[in-house]
Design a protein around this motif. Structure first.
Motif, PDB file in Angstrom:
ATOM      1  N   THR A   1      13.095  28.352  53.703  1.00  0.00           N
ATOM      2  CA  THR A   1      13.810  29.488  53.127  1.00  0.00           C
ATOM      3  C   THR A   1      14.747  28.997  52.038  1.00  0.00           C
ATOM      4  OG1 THR A   1      13.729  30.625  55.261  1.00  0.00           O
ATOM      5  CG2 THR A   1      15.290  31.475  53.632  1.00  0.00           C
ATOM      6  N   LEU A   2      14.640  29.613  50.855  1.00  0.00           N
ATOM      7  CA  LEU A   2      15.522  29.319  49.728  1.00  0.00           C
ATOM      8  C   LEU A   2      16.418  30.525  49.522  1.00  0.00           C
ATOM      9  CD1 LEU A   2      12.804  28.102  47.181  1.00  0.00           C
ATOM     10  CD2 LEU A   2      13.897  26.795  49.009  1.00  0.00           C
ATOM     11  N   ARG A   3      17.733  30.290  49.416  1.00  0.00           N
ATOM     12  CA  ARG A   3      18.689  31.367  49.166  1.00  0.00           C
ATOM     13  C   ARG A   3      19.641  30.938  48.074  1.00  0.00           C
ATOM     14  NH1 ARG A   3      18.438  35.028  53.284  1.00  0.00           N
ATOM     15  NH2 ARG A   3      17.789  34.208  55.286  1.00  0.00           N
ATOM     16  N   GLY A   4      19.944  31.855  47.182  1.00  0.00           N
ATOM     17  CA  GLY A   4      20.944  31.625  46.155  1.00  0.00           C
ATOM     18  C   GLY A   4      21.831  32.847  46.062  1.00  0.00           C
ATOM     19  N   THR A   5      23.147  32.632  46.134  1.00  0.00           N
ATOM     20  CA  THR A   5      24.099  33.734  46.079  1.00  0.00           C
ATOM     21  C   THR A   5      24.758  33.751  44.707  1.00  0.00           C
ATOM     22  OG1 THR A   5      24.523  33.480  48.435  1.00  0.00           O
ATOM     23  CG2 THR A   5      26.128  34.746  47.180  1.00  0.00           C
ATOM     24  N   VAL A   6      24.748  34.903  44.077  1.00  0.00           N
ATOM     25  CA  VAL A   6      25.360  35.065  42.754  1.00  0.00           C
ATOM     26  C   VAL A   6      26.722  35.721  42.919  1.00  0.00           C
ATOM     27  CG1 VAL A   6      25.149  36.188  40.507  1.00  0.00           C
ATOM     28  CG2 VAL A   6      23.116  35.262  41.635  1.00  0.00           C
ATOM     29  N   LYS A   7      27.709  35.106  42.318  1.00  0.00           N
ATOM     30  CA  LYS A   7      29.043  35.701  42.307  1.00  0.00           C
ATOM     31  C   LYS A   7      29.182  36.463  40.995  1.00  0.00           C
ATOM     32  CE  LYS A   7      31.015  32.140  45.188  1.00  0.00           C
ATOM     33  NZ  LYS A   7      31.703  30.857  45.189  1.00  0.00           N
ATOM     34  N   PRO A   8      29.377  37.779  41.066  1.00  0.00           N
ATOM     35  CA  PRO A   8      29.499  38.563  39.839  1.00  0.00           C
ATOM     36  C   PRO A   8      30.650  38.038  38.978  1.00  0.00           C
ATOM     37  CG  PRO A   8      29.305  39.998  41.740  1.00  0.00           C
ATOM     38  CD  PRO A   8      29.484  38.599  42.260  1.00  0.00           C
ATOM     39  N   TYR A   9      30.445  38.041  37.677  1.00  0.00           N
ATOM     40  CA  TYR A   9      31.440  37.510  36.753  1.00  0.00           C
ATOM     41  C   TYR A   9      32.041  38.615  35.906  1.00  0.00           C
ATOM     42  CZ  TYR A   9      33.458  35.372  32.645  1.00  0.00           C
ATOM     43  OH  TYR A   9      34.311  35.038  31.637  1.00  0.00           O
ATOM     44  N   ALA A  10      33.330  38.557  35.753  1.00  0.00           N
ATOM     45  CA  ALA A  10      34.061  39.387  34.793  1.00  0.00           C
ATOM     46  C   ALA A  10      35.306  38.589  34.419  1.00  0.00           C
ATOM     47  CB  ALA A  10      34.454  40.734  35.390  1.00  0.00           C
ATOM     48  N   PRO A  11      35.674  38.547  33.141  1.00  0.00           N
ATOM     49  CA  PRO A  11      36.891  37.828  32.769  1.00  0.00           C
ATOM     50  C   PRO A  11      38.091  38.372  33.549  1.00  0.00           C
ATOM     51  CG  PRO A  11      35.665  38.497  30.819  1.00  0.00           C
ATOM     52  CD  PRO A  11      35.010  39.159  31.999  1.00  0.00           C
ATOM     53  N   LYS A  12      39.057  37.504  33.801  1.00  0.00           N
ATOM     54  CA  LYS A  12      40.220  37.873  34.594  1.00  0.00           C
ATOM     55  C   LYS A  12      40.912  39.102  34.000  1.00  0.00           C
ATOM     56  CE  LYS A  12      44.245  35.927  36.818  1.00  0.00           C
ATOM     57  NZ  LYS A  12      45.001  34.712  37.075  1.00  0.00           N
ATOM     58  N   GLY A  13      41.166  40.092  34.875  1.00  0.00           N
ATOM     59  CA  GLY A  13      41.842  41.314  34.449  1.00  0.00           C
ATOM     60  C   GLY A  13      40.908  42.387  33.903  1.00  0.00           C
ATOM     61  N   TYR A  14      39.605  42.107  33.859  1.00  0.00           N
ATOM     62  CA  TYR A  14      38.635  43.053  33.323  1.00  0.00           C
ATOM     63  C   TYR A  14      37.685  43.503  34.425  1.00  0.00           C
ATOM     64  CZ  TYR A  14      40.023  41.647  28.630  1.00  0.00           C
ATOM     65  OH  TYR A  14      40.735  41.402  27.489  1.00  0.00           O
ATOM     66  N   SER A  15      37.087  44.663  34.236  1.00  0.00           N
ATOM     67  CA  SER A  15      36.030  45.120  35.128  1.00  0.00           C
ATOM     68  C   SER A  15      34.799  45.437  34.281  1.00  0.00           C
ATOM     69  CB  SER A  15      36.469  46.346  35.930  1.00  0.00           C
ATOM     70  OG  SER A  15      36.784  47.407  35.063  1.00  0.00           O
ATOM     71  N   ARG A  16      33.644  45.286  34.859  1.00  0.00           N
ATOM     72  CA  ARG A  16      32.385  45.492  34.135  1.00  0.00           C
ATOM     73  C   ARG A  16      32.177  46.983  33.874  1.00  0.00           C
ATOM     74  NH1 ARG A  16      28.165  41.989  33.790  1.00  0.00           N
ATOM     75  NH2 ARG A  16      29.077  40.790  35.488  1.00  0.00           N
ATOM     76  N   MET A  17      31.916  47.333  32.634  1.00  0.00           N
ATOM     77  CA  MET A  17      31.624  48.716  32.266  1.00  0.00           C
ATOM     78  C   MET A  17      30.130  48.927  32.064  1.00  0.00           C
ATOM     79  SD  MET A  17      34.714  49.812  29.750  1.00  0.00           S
ATOM     80  CE  MET A  17      33.936  51.389  29.523  1.00  0.00           C
ATOM     81  N   ALA A  18      29.444  47.899  31.592  1.00  0.00           N
ATOM     82  CA  ALA A  18      28.008  48.005  31.338  1.00  0.00           C
ATOM     83  C   ALA A  18      27.391  46.623  31.502  1.00  0.00           C
ATOM     84  CB  ALA A  18      27.751  48.524  29.927  1.00  0.00           C
ATOM     85  N   SER A  19      26.121  46.615  31.827  1.00  0.00           N
ATOM     86  CA  SER A  19      25.404  45.357  31.977  1.00  0.00           C
ATOM     87  C   SER A  19      23.950  45.590  31.604  1.00  0.00           C
ATOM     88  CB  SER A  19      25.505  44.870  33.421  1.00  0.00           C
ATOM     89  OG  SER A  19      24.863  43.640  33.562  1.00  0.00           O
ATOM     90  N   GLU A  20      23.385  44.682  30.822  1.00  0.00           N
ATOM     91  CA  GLU A  20      22.002  44.835  30.389  1.00  0.00           C
ATOM     92  C   GLU A  20      21.020  44.142  31.324  1.00  0.00           C
ATOM     93  OE1 GLU A  20      21.526  43.937  26.272  1.00  0.00           O
ATOM     94  OE2 GLU A  20      22.856  45.558  25.669  1.00  0.00           O
ATOM     95  N   TYR A  21      21.531  43.516  32.351  1.00  0.00           N
ATOM     96  CA  TYR A  21      20.654  42.926  33.347  1.00  0.00           C
ATOM     97  C   TYR A  21      21.265  43.136  34.716  1.00  0.00           C
ATOM     98  CZ  TYR A  21      24.002  39.083  33.379  1.00  0.00           C
ATOM     99  OH  TYR A  21      25.144  38.340  33.482  1.00  0.00           O
ATOM    100  N   ARG A  22      20.405  43.138  35.735  1.00  0.00           N
ATOM    101  CA  ARG A  22      20.877  43.347  37.106  1.00  0.00           C
ATOM    102  C   ARG A  22      21.300  42.016  37.704  1.00  0.00           C
ATOM    103  NH1 ARG A  22      16.750  46.300  40.603  1.00  0.00           N
ATOM    104  NH2 ARG A  22      18.538  46.325  41.985  1.00  0.00           N
TER     105      ARG A  22
END
Length: 133
Positions: free
Chosen positions: A64-85
């Motif tokens: 079993t291979l697992r990889g966990t992605v930690k969502p990124y946003a610059p400090k103090g910002y929140s994501r408004m749009a993303s072109e990839y999932r």
């Protein structure tokens, strides 16, 4: 209603197996598999995963291979749009040959996991001589 029940069951099963319970997409990483007589090499693409967030387990013949992605946003910002999932990666293989567990080598660099799985001596191909009667 069936969708809610299925999601709830997945969360319950994940909790039972000690997995993190977070609402994120899960993707199947693309892999290349190479073989030679004494070894299998698996190369898996997991973009966005850090080396510390990769988990590889071999339980009997199940890899079993697992990889966990930690969502990124610059400090103090929140994501408004993303072109990839953004999501985690999971891939499960059932291995046909016995693996030499002490000889497994795993490296991870730039979002690419490379696993070298040497075959156990008893699992290597053996030439059988045939004698005429």
């Amino acid at each position: 209603m069936a969708q809610k029940r299925t999601t709830r069951n997945r969360r319950h099963m994940a909790a039972m197996h000690g997995e993190q319970n977070r609402a994120t997409a899960t993707f199947t990483p693309a892999v290349d598999i190479f073989e030679r007589a004494d070894m299998t090499v698996i190369v898996a693409d997991m973009p966005g995963v850090a080396a510390d967030d990769v988990d590889v387990t071999l339980d009997r013949q199940v890899l079993t291979l697992r990889g966990t992605v930690k969502p990124y946003a610059p400090k103090g910002y929140s994501r408004m749009a993303s072109e990839y999932r953004v999501g985690d990666y999971v891939r499960v293989f059932t291995l046909a040959d016995e693996i030499d567990r002490d000889g497994i080598n795993a490296t991870f660099k730039n979002g690419v996991l490379q696993l070298e799985l040497p075959r156990a001596p008893q699992a290597k191909t053996q030439k059988v001589s045939v004698k005429g009667a």
